[in-house]
Design a protein around this motif. Sequence first.
Motif, PDB file in Angstrom:
ATOM      1  N   HIS A 164       0.845  -1.196   0.000  1.00  0.00           N
ATOM      2  CA  HIS A 164       0.000   0.000   0.000  1.00  0.00           C
ATOM      3  C   HIS A 164       0.883   1.250   0.000  1.00  0.00           C
ATOM      4  CE1 HIS A 164      -3.184   2.794   0.982  1.00  0.00           C
ATOM      5  NE2 HIS A 164      -4.072   1.827   0.996  1.00  0.00           N
ATOM      6  N   PRO A 165       0.609   2.228  -0.888  1.00  0.00           N
ATOM      7  CA  PRO A 165       1.454   3.425  -0.937  1.00  0.00           C
ATOM      8  C   PRO A 165       1.284   4.362   0.253  1.00  0.00           C
ATOM      9  CG  PRO A 165      -0.388   3.654  -2.451  1.00  0.00           C
ATOM     10  CD  PRO A 165      -0.435   2.245  -1.941  1.00  0.00           C
ATOM     11  N   THR A 204       0.530  -8.991  20.054  1.00  0.00           N
ATOM     12  CA  THR A 204       1.915  -8.523  20.102  1.00  0.00           C
ATOM     13  C   THR A 204       2.208  -7.644  18.887  1.00  0.00           C
ATOM     14  OG1 THR A 204       2.733 -10.471  18.910  1.00  0.00           O
ATOM     15  CG2 THR A 204       2.689 -10.590  21.320  1.00  0.00           C
ATOM     16  N   LYS A 205       3.367  -6.987  18.921  1.00  0.00           N
ATOM     17  CA  LYS A 205       3.864  -6.211  17.782  1.00  0.00           C
ATOM     18  C   LYS A 205       5.252  -6.723  17.417  1.00  0.00           C
ATOM     19  CE  LYS A 205       1.985  -1.720  19.318  1.00  0.00           C
ATOM     20  NZ  LYS A 205       2.401  -0.332  19.651  1.00  0.00           N
ATOM     21  N   ALA A 206       5.511  -6.884  16.121  1.00  0.00           N
ATOM     22  CA  ALA A 206       6.863  -7.240  15.689  1.00  0.00           C
ATOM     23  C   ALA A 206       7.790  -6.043  15.770  1.00  0.00           C
ATOM     24  CB  ALA A 206       6.834  -7.779  14.264  1.00  0.00           C
ATOM     25  N   ALA A 207       7.229  -4.838  15.634  1.00  0.00           N
ATOM     26  CA  ALA A 207       8.047  -3.619  15.658  1.00  0.00           C
ATOM     27  C   ALA A 207       7.179  -2.437  16.044  1.00  0.00           C
ATOM     28  CB  ALA A 207       8.693  -3.382  14.294  1.00  0.00           C
ATOM     29  N   GLU A 208       7.784  -1.453  16.675  1.00  0.00           N
ATOM     30  CA  GLU A 208       7.066  -0.231  17.030  1.00  0.00           C
ATOM     31  C   GLU A 208       7.015   0.746  15.860  1.00  0.00           C
ATOM     32  OE1 GLU A 208       5.431   0.420  19.751  1.00  0.00           O
ATOM     33  OE2 GLU A 208       5.984  -1.427  20.794  1.00  0.00           O
ATOM     34  N   VAL A 209       7.919   0.569  14.903  1.00  0.00           N
ATOM     35  CA  VAL A 209       7.974   1.431  13.721  1.00  0.00           C
ATOM     36  C   VAL A 209       8.087   0.547  12.487  1.00  0.00           C
ATOM     37  CG1 VAL A 209       9.301   3.198  12.498  1.00  0.00           C
ATOM     38  CG2 VAL A 209       9.063   3.326  14.978  1.00  0.00           C
ATOM     39  N   ARG A 210       7.312   0.865  11.442  1.00  0.00           N
ATOM     40  CA  ARG A 210       7.395   0.119  10.189  1.00  0.00           C
ATOM     41  C   ARG A 210       7.729   1.078   9.054  1.00  0.00           C
ATOM     42  NH1 ARG A 210       3.932  -5.195  11.127  1.00  0.00           N
ATOM     43  NH2 ARG A 210       4.260  -5.610   8.894  1.00  0.00           N
ATOM     44  N   THR A 211       8.057   0.531   7.883  1.00  0.00           N
ATOM     45  CA  THR A 211       8.530   1.316   6.751  1.00  0.00           C
ATOM     46  C   THR A 211       7.692   1.027   5.520  1.00  0.00           C
ATOM     47  OG1 THR A 211      10.796   1.190   7.611  1.00  0.00           O
ATOM     48  CG2 THR A 211      10.529   1.875   5.322  1.00  0.00           C
ATOM     49  N   ILE A 212       7.284   2.093   4.831  1.00  0.00           N
ATOM     50  CA  ILE A 212       6.560   1.935   3.571  1.00  0.00           C
ATOM     51  C   ILE A 212       7.507   1.331   2.536  1.00  0.00           C
ATOM     52  CG2 ILE A 212       5.307   3.129   1.738  1.00  0.00           C
ATOM     53  CD1 ILE A 212       4.555   5.264   3.793  1.00  0.00           C
ATOM     54  N   ARG A 213       7.066   0.274   1.868  1.00  0.00           N
ATOM     55  CA  ARG A 213       7.936  -0.470   0.957  1.00  0.00           C
ATOM     56  C   ARG A 213       7.652  -0.228  -0.518  1.00  0.00           C
ATOM     57  NH1 ARG A 213      12.065  -2.207   4.223  1.00  0.00           N
ATOM     58  NH2 ARG A 213      11.224  -3.075   6.163  1.00  0.00           N
ATOM     59  N   SER A 214       6.587   0.466  -0.859  1.00  0.00           N
ATOM     60  CA  SER A 214       6.258   0.653  -2.267  1.00  0.00           C
ATOM     61  C   SER A 214       5.679   2.038  -2.490  1.00  0.00           C
ATOM     62  CB  SER A 214       5.256  -0.417  -2.729  1.00  0.00           C
ATOM     63  OG  SER A 214       4.021  -0.250  -2.073  1.00  0.00           O
ATOM     64  N   GLY A 215       5.681   2.458  -3.752  1.00  0.00           N
ATOM     65  CA  GLY A 215       5.105   3.744  -4.101  1.00  0.00           C
ATOM     66  C   GLY A 215       6.068   4.896  -3.926  1.00  0.00           C
ATOM     67  N   PRO A 216       5.611   6.110  -4.156  1.00  0.00           N
ATOM     68  CA  PRO A 216       6.493   7.289  -4.120  1.00  0.00           C
ATOM     69  C   PRO A 216       7.051   7.613  -2.749  1.00  0.00           C
ATOM     70  CG  PRO A 216       4.189   7.947  -4.361  1.00  0.00           C
ATOM     71  CD  PRO A 216       4.228   6.457  -4.544  1.00  0.00           C
TER      72      PRO A 216
END
Length: 377
Positions: A164-165, A204-216
Motif C-alpha cells: 500500500h502506498p 503482540t507487535k513485531a516492531a514499534e515502527v514500520r517502513t513503507i515499501r512501495s510507491g512514491p
Amino acid sequence: MSRSGPVGVGVIGAGVISDQYLSNLGSYPDVEVVAVGDIDADRAAAQATKHGVRSSGGVDAVLADDDVEVVVNLTIPAAHVEVSTAALEAGKHVWSEKPLGIEREGAKDLVDLAGSRGPLLGCAPDTVLGPGWQTAKRAIEAGAIGTPLSATTAFQGQGPDWWHPGPEFLFAKGAGPLFDMGPYYLTALVHLVGPIAHVVAVGTKAAEVRTIRSGPRAGTEFPVEVPTHLALTSIFEQGQVASSLMSVDTPLFRHGVFEVNGTEGTLVLGDPNYFGGSELRVYRPMVEHDRSKPQPYEILPEEGPLSGRGVGALCMARTLRGGDVHVATGQVAYHVLDVMVSAEESVQRKEFVEVASTVDPVPALPADFDPFAATLA
C-alpha cells in the motif's frame, strides 16, 4: 414520499475502494449511483467522470441531493460514525464500509439514531452475502455438518506496508489486523454460527515502527499503534468456540483459512474477503484409519451468481422498495465491533472479557437471490 424504480445512491469517499463499489453498483439494475462526494471535490469529480455518475462535489452536496436515498460511506474508519450520523440526520439510509466505528459509544449511538429515526443502517463486509457464504449458511441450517461445535480461522502475511502506498492508517487505532481484516472473519462467524458471548486474546507487535515499501513514499517510517499479531478465542452464546489467528507479522502469506466443525462433518470454506468462487468442501468422519489415502470430501455447489462489494447496499435498496433482504444490518456490525473492542480489552487486561451486546440469528438470503436482476418497477 413513496418512490419507485431504481434507488438513488450517493457515494461519499472517493478513495481506492470506491472503484470497486462504483463499478459493482453500476452493474446492479435496482440501484443508480447519482452522486459522488469527497472532502477533495476534484477527486470526487474524477471518480464521477470515470464511472459515468452525473453529479459530484463535497460531502454536503451529496447529503443535500434529493435524488440520493442511500448513502454509501467509504471514508476512513475514524470518520465512519461522523459521516454516517450526518447522513442519517439528513434523512438518508446508510451503508457503511467496515468497521461501523472504532469505539463502542459512537457506533451504538449510530445504531440507536437509525432505530429512532427509521432509516436503514447497514455495514460491510457484504462478502457474507455472496453465493459461497450463503450456500454454506443454508447448508449448515439444513444440517449438512450436524450441530456446529467449533470453528478455525486464520489469515497471516507481511502486512499492507509491503504494497500500500499510504499504509499508515492501517496501523493506527481502529485498524491493525483486528479491525482491518477481522470484520470479514468475525462477521462470517456471526452469520454462520451465531452471536459471541466471551473472548480472550493475546496480541503482540513485531516492531514499534514500520517502513513503507512501495510507491512514491517508499522508505518512509511510521509508528505502529496497535497489535499486529493477534490470537483470539471466541466463545459463542450457544457454547461453540472459535480459534482465530490474525497477523501481519509473518513471512508466510496465508489467507482464507475458514473451517466450521460439526458433529457430522467439517465444512471448509474460502476467504471471507471474497464473495465466493472457492470450492466448498464437507469432510465426513473417517470409517477406517489409513493415513496413506487422501481424506475424501464432498463438494457443495455454490448457488447463485457471483456478486461484489456493494451488494449489501443493493439489499438495502430492495428492502426500501418492499423486499426483505437487508441482513447485513447495523446491529450485526455493532456486535462485531463490540467483539473486536472486547478483544482489544482482553489483550490489555490479560483475561476473558464478556461481550455485552448480542444480535438475533441472521437469516439467509433466498436461494434464488440475484443481484443482477431488475426487480424494481
